[in-house]
Structure formats: C-alpha cells, structure tokens
Design a protein around this motif. Structure first.
Motif, PDB file in Angstrom:
ATOM      1  N   ASN A  80      23.216  -1.554 -67.888  1.00 19.39           N
ATOM      2  CA  ASN A  80      23.009  -2.592 -67.053  1.00 19.39           C
ATOM      3  C   ASN A  80      22.750  -2.045 -65.613  1.00 19.39           C
ATOM      4  OD1 ASN A  80      23.456  -4.926 -68.667  1.00 19.39           O
ATOM      5  ND2 ASN A  80      25.567  -4.952 -68.350  1.00 19.39           N
ATOM      6  N   GLN A 288      22.665 -12.745 -67.328  1.00 19.81           N
ATOM      7  CA  GLN A 288      23.749 -12.807 -66.263  1.00 19.81           C
ATOM      8  C   GLN A 288      23.177 -14.018 -65.025  1.00 19.81           C
ATOM      9  OE1 GLN A 288      21.313 -10.287 -66.954  1.00 19.81           O
ATOM     10  NE2 GLN A 288      19.975 -10.716 -65.547  1.00 19.81           N
ATOM     11  N   LYS A 292      28.098 -19.776 -63.356  1.00 20.74           N
ATOM     12  CA  LYS A 292      29.893 -19.715 -63.776  1.00 20.74           C
ATOM     13  C   LYS A 292      30.649 -20.623 -62.859  1.00 20.74           C
ATOM     14  CE  LYS A 292      28.081 -16.011 -65.482  1.00 20.74           C
ATOM     15  NZ  LYS A 292      26.690 -15.441 -65.386  1.00 20.74           N
ATOM     16  N   GLY A 461      34.808  -8.653 -63.318  1.00 23.64           N
ATOM     17  CA  GLY A 461      33.845  -9.760 -63.404  1.00 23.64           C
ATOM     18  C   GLY A 461      32.676  -9.280 -64.201  1.00 23.64           C
ATOM     19  N   ASN A 462      32.473  -8.262 -64.775  1.00 20.56           N
ATOM     20  CA  ASN A 462      31.659  -7.882 -65.660  1.00 20.56           C
ATOM     21  C   ASN A 462      31.363  -8.942 -66.845  1.00 20.56           C
ATOM     22  OD1 ASN A 462      29.863  -5.432 -65.158  1.00 20.56           O
ATOM     23  ND2 ASN A 462      31.780  -4.624 -65.073  1.00 20.56           N
ATOM     24  N   THR A 465      30.198 -12.597 -65.218  1.00 15.43           N
ATOM     25  CA  THR A 465      28.761 -12.015 -64.915  1.00 15.43           C
ATOM     26  C   THR A 465      27.842 -12.034 -66.332  1.00 15.43           C
ATOM     27  OG1 THR A 465      29.528 -10.943 -63.134  1.00 15.43           O
ATOM     28  CG2 THR A 465      27.071 -10.682 -63.629  1.00 15.43           C
ATOM     29  N   TYR A 466      28.251 -11.602 -67.078  1.00 16.95           N
ATOM     30  CA  TYR A 466      27.256 -11.294 -68.388  1.00 16.95           C
ATOM     31  C   TYR A 466      27.543 -12.214 -69.452  1.00 16.95           C
ATOM     32  CZ  TYR A 466      25.029  -7.504 -66.027  1.00 16.95           C
ATOM     33  OH  TYR A 466      24.169  -6.683 -65.108  1.00 16.95           O
ATOM     34  N   ALA A 496      31.683  -6.203 -74.796  1.00 18.23           N
ATOM     35  CA  ALA A 496      31.227  -5.075 -74.847  1.00 18.23           C
ATOM     36  C   ALA A 496      31.004  -4.295 -73.298  1.00 18.23           C
ATOM     37  CB  ALA A 496      29.709  -5.272 -75.327  1.00 18.23           C
ATOM     38  N   CYS A 498      33.176  -4.826 -71.030  1.00 21.37           N
ATOM     39  CA  CYS A 498      34.532  -4.930 -70.467  1.00 21.37           C
ATOM     40  C   CYS A 498      34.666  -3.151 -70.126  1.00 21.37           C
ATOM     41  CB  CYS A 498      35.539  -5.303 -71.269  1.00 21.37           C
ATOM     42  SG  CYS A 498      37.030  -5.164 -70.549  1.00 21.37           S
TER      43      CYS A 498
END
Lengths: 534, 449
Positions: A80, A288, A292, A461-462, A465-466, A496, A498
């Motif tokens: 990413n 992304q 949210k 926050g990955n 976000t994804y 994945a 994380c």
C-alpha cells in the motif's frame, strides 16, 4: 500535511513513480482502448475479429505488464505504499477523470446504446459491431451493448484479478478467493449463458427459448428474474426451463440461507458475485475511499433497507400482475400469492422478534417499520388493484422505476462509475438488496465472524481505512470485540493489512460470537471483570 | 464536581479519560502540546508511507470528545505546582486540578553524540517528528542517503518508511545481530537476512562516533566509531530507544527516577497525582517486566487501572501474562509469555527453535528444562491466538502439551499453510518424543463444551 506533492503529473517520486516498463505498458493498454474508441466513432475496421482480438489483447497485456512491474521486484507483503499520494487512488485529478469517464460510459451504455453502435433491426455499427464476431462465435447471435459490456467486464475481472493475486501473493485466502470470482465471472456470467442461448429452439427445450440467465445471479440482485416474460420462457422450455425456475426460487430461499449460515455472506459477495468480483479486482485500488463515519453507516442502513422494501414490493406487484384469479386454471392466483408472501414475511418477522431481538438491538424497530410498510402495501394491493395495475400505477411503472433508479442509476452509474470517488463497494453497501438480505442472515444466524485477537490491537487504523464497506473495524478491534456486521462481505483485507495479526475471518460456534471477549487480554482478570460491568 | 486533568493525549491518557467517563461524571480535561486529537502513535509510519492519511490514524471521530464530555486543551504543561494543585500551561495559563494524571510518554534518547542537534538529525516519536521527516527526507533527491542509528523497533520502522520512498538507508546497529538483546539468536539472524533483502545497508556491531556538519549547520555525514568510515548522508535518524518525557516535572516535588516513580496503585509520592504509560516507573519491577514499560498495551492497561482507582475503586496495577507484537518490514512478530535472548535468559530457560527451510517463518518456544513448564513463545510469520496462549500460561501447560495442540493457537488467515506437523517433527527429533499433533478443535479453542 505539509509537503505533499500536489502536482497533477501521472508520475512523481517513489512510491508513486512509474518505471519505464510501466509507461510502455500504459501505452499498450491505451492503444487497446483507443481501437475501441475509434470503433465507437465509426472508424470501420476491416477485419473485426482481428482488431477486436488486438484490442482486447492490448488491454489485457498492458494491465498485466503494468502490474507485474509494480509487484514482481518486491518481496511478498502489503503493497500500500503511496496509495494516498497517487492522484488516481486518493480522489485527486486522475481519480476524478476516471470517475467522470466511467460514469459517462455507463450513461451511454444504459440509456444511449445507439452511440455505441447498436442497431435494432439490421447490422450493428460502431464498437458493438467490433464485438459481433466474438458474439457470433459464442451464441450465434450478433452482439448487443450488453455483450460488449459483459466482455469488457470479464476482461477487467480477469486482468485485475491477476494483478490482485500478485499484489497479495503472500495471502492464500486472497488468492483463492480471487480465483473463485474470476471463475464465476468467466464461466457463469459470460460463457454459460451465451452457450445456453445456442439451445434456444432446440428439442431439449421443447422448442422453447430460455431467458438469458446468469445462474449465480440471485433474486433480488437479479430483480427481473420472476418477471412475466421470463416465467413464460422458463415454463415453455421443457424440464430444463422448469428446473431453472425452481433453481431460481431455491437460490434465495434455501441455498442462500444455508451457505450464509455456514460461511457468512462472503460466500456470495466476495467469492461468487459479479458486482463483488469487479469491486474486488478492478475496484481494489479504490477500497480506501469508502466513508467510515458513523453518519455514513446510518445513511447506509436506511438506504439499503429501503431498497429491500422497494424490490420486495416491486417483485410482488409484478408477479401479482400476471397471475390470474381463477383457481381452476392454475393453483397460484393473485390472492394466494399475496397471502403466501405475507405469511412468509410474517414468519420471518415473528421468528426474528421472538428469538433474535437482542442481536438487532435498536434496529428492531426499523425492521418492524419495514415489515408493516410491506404488509400494508400487500393488503392495499389486494383491495385497490385491478388487472395490470397496482394501486393507481401500472405494475409496469413500478418495475420500470426500479429498473431505472436501482438497476441502472444506482448499481451502474453510481455504483461503478463513482469507484474512484466513493470507493468500490458503494452499490454493495448502499444499494444491493441481495447484500442487505444476506447481511441480515449474517448478523442473525451465521457462524461467521471476524475474531479480534485478544489485546493485540494498536489502533493503527489500517483495517478501517482499507475496509471497502466502510466498517470502522478498528472501533471493535481496539475494544477486543469481535466484528459481526451485516455489511461485511468477508474480503479479508482488514486481516491482511493488520500489522499485528489481530483479525481473523472464521466460522465458529454461535455462542459468544457477538461481543465475545470484550476483554483486552494481558490485563488483570479482576480489573477486566470490573471494566466489563455495564 | 471533581476536576480530573490528564497531561498527554496518548493511549494511556485517553484510555484513562474514557474509563473515568464510563465510571463517573467527573470533569475531564486532557492537555496535549502535540496534537488536537488522540492518534495512534504506532501508526505514524503509515502516514509517511502513504498507506493512510493522518486523519485515518485518529481512532475516534472528532465529535467523540464533546459527546463524551472530555475537554481537550492544546498546550505544553510547563510547571506543576503540587502545593496548590495548579498547572502552568505554556508558561502562562494556569489550571486547577483535583486529581492529576501524568501520561506524557517518552522522548527519543540522545547519548551526547557530537552533532546530535544538527539540522537533518531527528528521532521518530511524535507528530512533529513525522512532519520534520517530510522536510528532512521528502524524497530520494533531497535525501540521497539516510543513516539510522540504533537497532530497535523504531529504527527498523524508520528504515522501512525511508525505503518506501526509495531512499538508500544505512542502519547502524550496536549489537552483533539485530535486536539480539531481546530476540534469541535464530530469530535475530532471520531478521538480519530480511533487512538485507530489503536493500538496507545493515551495519552490525557499529556505533556512531559523530555526526559531521556542513557549512550551514546541516548534517553532511556520519563517522562510524569502529572503522572510522565516513558515510555521506542527508538525514540521520536517532532511534536508540526512548526515555520518559518528564523534564517539566523537575521542580515539582514529584519523585522522579528515570521516569515518574509510582507504586502499584500508579500513585506518585504526591497525593492525587498519578502517572501512567511510558513515563511511569515502578519502584519495583513487576515479575519479569521492566520498571518502565514503553509499550502500547501496558499504557492502555495502566489507563484502565488508574481510572478505577480515581473513581473510588482503588486497585493495583496487575498486568496479566506478558504479550507484545511488532512488524519487521514484511515479517509479523508476536510474543506471549517470556522468551529471553541468550544474553538475558535464566539458567533453567530452554529454547526450542524451528525455522522454515525457505520462507521467513520461525518460532521459539521457551520452557523450564526441569519442570518442562511452558514459559513463552515467539512467532515470526505465523499469527497466534492470544486467548489460547493466555489460557495455557494460566493453566501452566507443559511444553509437550503446547507442541501437541499448537494448531489450536494458530491465528493465520484461512487456507494458509500449516507448519504444526513440521514443528512437532523437529521437536520430537530433538527431545526424543513422539508427539502427534492434534487436529484443530473449535471446541477447545472456543471452550464451548
């Protein structure tokens, strides 16, 4: 942020820069698209089969080469880097250009197919004519705008599917899942229906002809499946036709609940479905961009459940309109049908309210509202409708509005056209009635959950976000709670990306599935029981 | 209404605030000089790498604070006057507290290296450090080479960040192998290899002698102590650990060691003043833990604990079984219980190590060589289930049980390759056992029967 490069250049400094090979690959892909564009403007290509092959091959090769250059020189792992620096994937200049281009394409496709070269009685022109040889080879018929779309759709899922598999080559869940969507798109959505068309008029169909049927496309996503003309076609096509009709009914009422119980709605949304397939492959670069915020979640629940109500009413009205009233002719009459629908809904509603009320929490009252709207409408239908019309409208009007608003505008123009702006699952999240029904099942009776790994979350926050569905995964993970959300399509990307191995998609016992361990492990046990007192 | 003031809006302070709000109606004020809103410090790296924007690493939406009546104040506390319970913010504003929680975290270590304050030299801890990095190393043209000094978790993260922009990196590590003060030899060795795979110029057993300035007071090069080699660079990252950020407390009368001294109730020597998180130092270390634990998870636990105490339910800070995690470039690392490096392990601690023949996957299981009790596990490239290991540690399972049931603890995504059989094979060979690994059991994992 202070020093981001805001230039509009396609390339820049790493990680967003393109190497020379990628630039050539882009040229090749563009060349393929240009052939189609020229065809659209009625440049007549002499050998259509050849030029179509060149064009598709160029698009395919360009995409694959580009992706190979992006991932092959790097070690397996999360890729990413620079996602929010690239204008295409961060709602920058190229994101908007792509959004506008895609939206334009969908508007032409749905409403002005003649610009693509569709000729109703006669030989096709333009880009549709370019696809005639392929269509004739498969089904024996000339191409339509839908054939062009289907072909490009399949090419996109295959090419970007391979890209996705390279990107996640360390992750077997993602690889296998992607092979699955590529297979279902190519076989079930593209080849089988075309080949099935060859059977039309054949002896085994008793001389009947089947409607175009993508077998994995289940009602209510396939909102037109039970319309009069299709029912007639099914019933006039012998045992095979009848079997397909039964399959269509079983799909939503039997097969779907069983599979969702066992695996969650992911078995469909991210393993089988065509919309999901495109979102997961071609749309991966935009996941992304989903919103949210809590507000977006509220809007989502209102909109998607309204669509469910709409599609239920619409389908009921359509079926109602072509049924008869005379029991001696056919057992299923208008009134039996309405009573049947009402009873089924009442059964589901009663079961949920009796046994699953707690899981629904505040949403229970919204469910009740939806239920009563439908029941009142059904009663109204019975008393105030005549032949061919429901209330004051013709059922055809209802069907047409659904088809226009939901089938075309929402799922196509907004759903896919706005990938680069709202993210790749706008349709699935806000619009798809099938996803809503599966989500309802997933939330209330499914073994599926995303397990949070004790206290390991670092709130980075990955995951959120994804998450293409806009679920704030982190909000649950940082509390040590499992994630059981009706909208989760089980794409597995949160797990994945994380960096601490906190999330795992799995099927397990129902007991303790929701809010299982609100215990941030590693802590004093007595303290935790205090913290968990509510 | 009692006035609770928390200095620091990191994970410790914010957790304390949230739990105080859950338990009470007290007025809560959080003061931070760093940012307006709480963010995940551990995620700063992903902002530089472009995986996320800064807003994404803020775990709560901006309305959260007002809704929960947690007041946020921006500024640096410059003085704490404990006699009359006053804080001085930015040298002028003053603020009264009834109870004070110090949660000011850490600052990067500097060991008096010549040139350590030059332009282009920085640590990586705060939001300001991140902004500074965007200036010092925005791309590979401005920063033609970076040197990182100190081989710990922050050092390797900084290396990963810079490499994402193709900036050449030289990584000076004092130890003879990466992080081998913490990791056992086999694991440390595997990470060495992985660092090199990422084209990072790893220099083991190398110390920094000095940082050389150019004519503008900006870093020009560094000199390696051992070899005298001069390495030209445009940026130097100092990542040789962190220490408590407590300079502003020097005159306050609050007892300080390396950190703010606290007892097991997280109380300082001054009444109504507490310290939690990275900046707190236990009088006596708890179990195998260090007196100062600069770890995300312990900050969170201390926040939860102090909230109980402040809300009238006085309890000790009693962390459970040790766990931690990190990511070394592409390799995820998790640890449960205690696995010590060769350098610091006790005489009774024995290690079983398994490493995959080709992939960067390995585990180390520590156990008591006399009682065979399971002590802890390190895993690299395999995710493990926290709940299961926590249970096994509580139930004091022996190492044979752990090897036999390892599959229950596997937390890798579905369809991943399993290594449990291979691991048991090696264990059997090494210790003359004949353990047959069990099949995965949902009943055991979720304790449903």
């Amino acid at each position: 942020m202070s020093t981001y490069d805001r230039s509009m250049a396609l390339t820049g400094q790493p990680p967003k820069s393109l190497n020379r090979h990628q630039k050539i690959a882009t040229l090749i892909g563009m060349f393929g698209l240009t052939i189609m564009l020229l065809a659209m403007f009625n440049v007549s290509f002499p050998q259509k089969g050849l030029w179509l092959s060149i064009s598709l091959a160029a698009i395919f090769t360009g995409t694959l080469w580009f992706s190979w250059e992006a991932y092959s020189h790097k070690l397996p792992g999360i890729k990413n880097d620079g996602v929010w620096f690239k204008s295409i994937s961060s709602r920058g200049f190229w994101g908007w250009i792509a959004g506008i281009a895609l939206t334009g394409f969908y508007i032409v496709l749905y409403f002005y197919p003649e610009y693509l070269g569709l000729v109703r009685d006669g030989d096709n022109k333009g880009v549709i004519a370019l696809f005639d040889p392929l269509s004739k080879a498969l089904s024996g018929n000339p191409a339509s705008q839908w054939f062009v779309y289907g072909t490009l759709y399949t090419v996109a899922i295959l090419a970007f599917g391979i890209k996705f598999m390279w990107k996640y080559r360390h992750n077997r869940y993602e690889r296998i899942r992607t092979m699955s969507v590529m297979f279902f798109q190519t076989a079930f959505a593209f080849i089988i229906p075309e080949v099935m068309a060859r059977l039309n008029g054949d002896k085994i169909l008793n001389g009947g002809s089947l409607p175009y049927y993508d077998l994995k496309n289940v009602w209510p996503l396939n909102y037109y499946n039970f319309e009069g003309y299709r029912i007639k076609a099914f019933l006039s096509s012998g045992d095979i036709g009848f079997a397909l009709l039964i399959f269509g009914i079983l799909s939503i009422f039997v097969i779907t609940p069983i599979l969702t119980y066992k695996y969650g709605k992911r078995w469909y949304c991210s393993w089988v479905c065509g919309c999901g397939g495109l979102a997961e492959t071609a749309g991966d670069s935009f996941r992304q961009l989903s919103d949210k915020s809590l507000k977006a979640w509220k809007i989502e629940r209102w909109v998607v459940h309204s669509v469910v109500v709409f599609v239920t009413l619409m389908t009921t009205a359509v079926v109602y309109s072509y049924l008869g009233t005379d029991t001696s002719k056919y057992w299923l009459t208008k009134s039996t049908f309405l009573i049947g629908v009402a009873s089924l809904l009442t059964l589901v509603f009663a079961w949920v309210m009796l046994f699953k009320r707690e899981q629904l929490q505040k949403d229970a009252q919204y469910g009740a509202i939806g239920y009563f709207v439908i029941i009142m409408a059904l009663i109204g239908m019975h008393f105030f409708s005549g032949d061919g019309n429901v209330f004051l409208f013709k059922s055809e009007t209802l069907r047409k509005s659904y088809s226009f608003l939901i089938g075309s505008i929402f799922s196509g123009v907004i759903g896919t056209g706005f990938y680069p702006i709202f993210g790749n699952r706008v349709w699935c999240r806000f619009g798809c009635p099938m996803a809503a029904i599966l989500g309802f099942q997933q939330r209330l009776f499914s073994r599926f959950r995303i397990t949070t790994n004790g206290g390991q979350c670092i709130s980075c926050g990955n995951c959120s976000t994804y998450c293409e569905m806009g679920i704030d995964v982190r909000a649950y993970a940082q509390k040590g709670e499992n994630i059981v959300r009706s909208s989760c399509v089980g794409c597995g990307i949160c797990s994945a990306v994380c960096p601490r191995g906190v999330l795992k998609l799995e099927n397990g016992p129902l007991k303790g599935r929701i809010d299982s361990n609100q215990v941030l492990l590693g802590n004093d046990v007595d303290l935790m029981s205090l913290v968990n007192q509510k | 209404m009692e006035n609770i003031v928390i200095i620091g809006n990191g994970i410790a302070g914010v957790t304390a605030a949230r739990h105080i709000r859950k338990l009470s109606n007290k007025r809560i004020i959080i003061i931070s000089g760093e940012t307006d809103y709480f963010f995940s410090r551990t995620a700063l790296m992903y902002v530089y790498m472009g995986h996320m924007k800064f807003e994404h690493i803020q775990p709560y939406e901006d309305w959260f604070w007002e809704k929960n009546r947690i007041e946020l104040m921006r500024g640096f506390v410059t003085q704490v006057i404990t006699e009359n319970k006053q804080l001085v913010v930015d040298g002028s504003r003053s603020l009264h507290y009834d109870k004070l929680i110090i949660a000011t975290g850490s600052k990067p270590n500097k060991f008096g290296w010549p040139g350590q304050d030059l332009h282009g030299v920085q640590g990586l801890y705060s939001k300001q450090d991140l902004d500074l990095l965007e200036t010092n190393a925005p791309n590979k043209d401005v920063c033609k080479r970076a040197v990182i000094v100190g081989g710990g978790l922050i050092g390797i993260e900084l290396a990963e960040m810079l490499r994402s922009r193709d900036i050449p990196v030289t990584f000076l590590v004092r130890e003879s192998s990466f992080w081998n003060g913490v990791l056992p030899e086999g694991e440390s060795q595997m990470i060495n290899e992985h660092i090199s795979e990422h084209h990072i110029d790893l220099r083991l057993s190398s110390n920094l002698k000095e940082i050389v300035s150019d004519e503008n007071g900006k870093v020009k090069s560094i000199i390696v102590a051992e070899t005298g080699e001069e390495i030209t660079c445009d940026m130097v990252g100092l990542t040789a650990g962190v220490s408590p950020n407590i300079d502003f407390l020097k005159e306050s009368g609050i007892e300080l060691g390396r950190g703010v001294k606290v007892n097991r109730f997280l109380e300082t020597n001054v009444e109504d003043v507490y310290a939690i998180g990275d900046c707190a130092e236990q009088h006596q270390a708890i179990g195998n833990r260090r007196p100062i634990e600069a770890v995300w998870y312990t900050g969170r636990m201390m926040g939860e604990t102090v909230a109980q105490t402040i809300c009238g339910n006085k309890i000790e800070y009693r962390p459970g079984h040790w766990f931690n995690s990190a990511k070394f470039l592409d390799i995820e690392y998790q640890t449960y219980g205690w696995v010590f490096s060769e350098r610091s392990k006790k005489e009774y601690e024995k290690h079983f190590h398994w490493r995959h023949a080709t992939e960067k996957v390995c585990i180390t299981v520590a156990f008591d060589k006399d009682s065979r009790a399971f002590l802890g596990i390190n895993t690299f490239g395999i995710r493990m289930r926290h709940e299961v290991f926590d249970r096994w540690l509580t139930e004091k399972k022996d190492v044979d049980y752990v090897v036999e049931h390892l599959i229950d603890a596997n937390f890798d995504p579905e369809f991943y390759k399993n290594y449990e059989a291979e691991i048991a094979d090696k264990f059997n060979t090494e210790y003359g056992k004949s353990i047959v690994p069990k099949k995965k059991s949902l009943k055991r994992i979720f304790q449903t029967s």
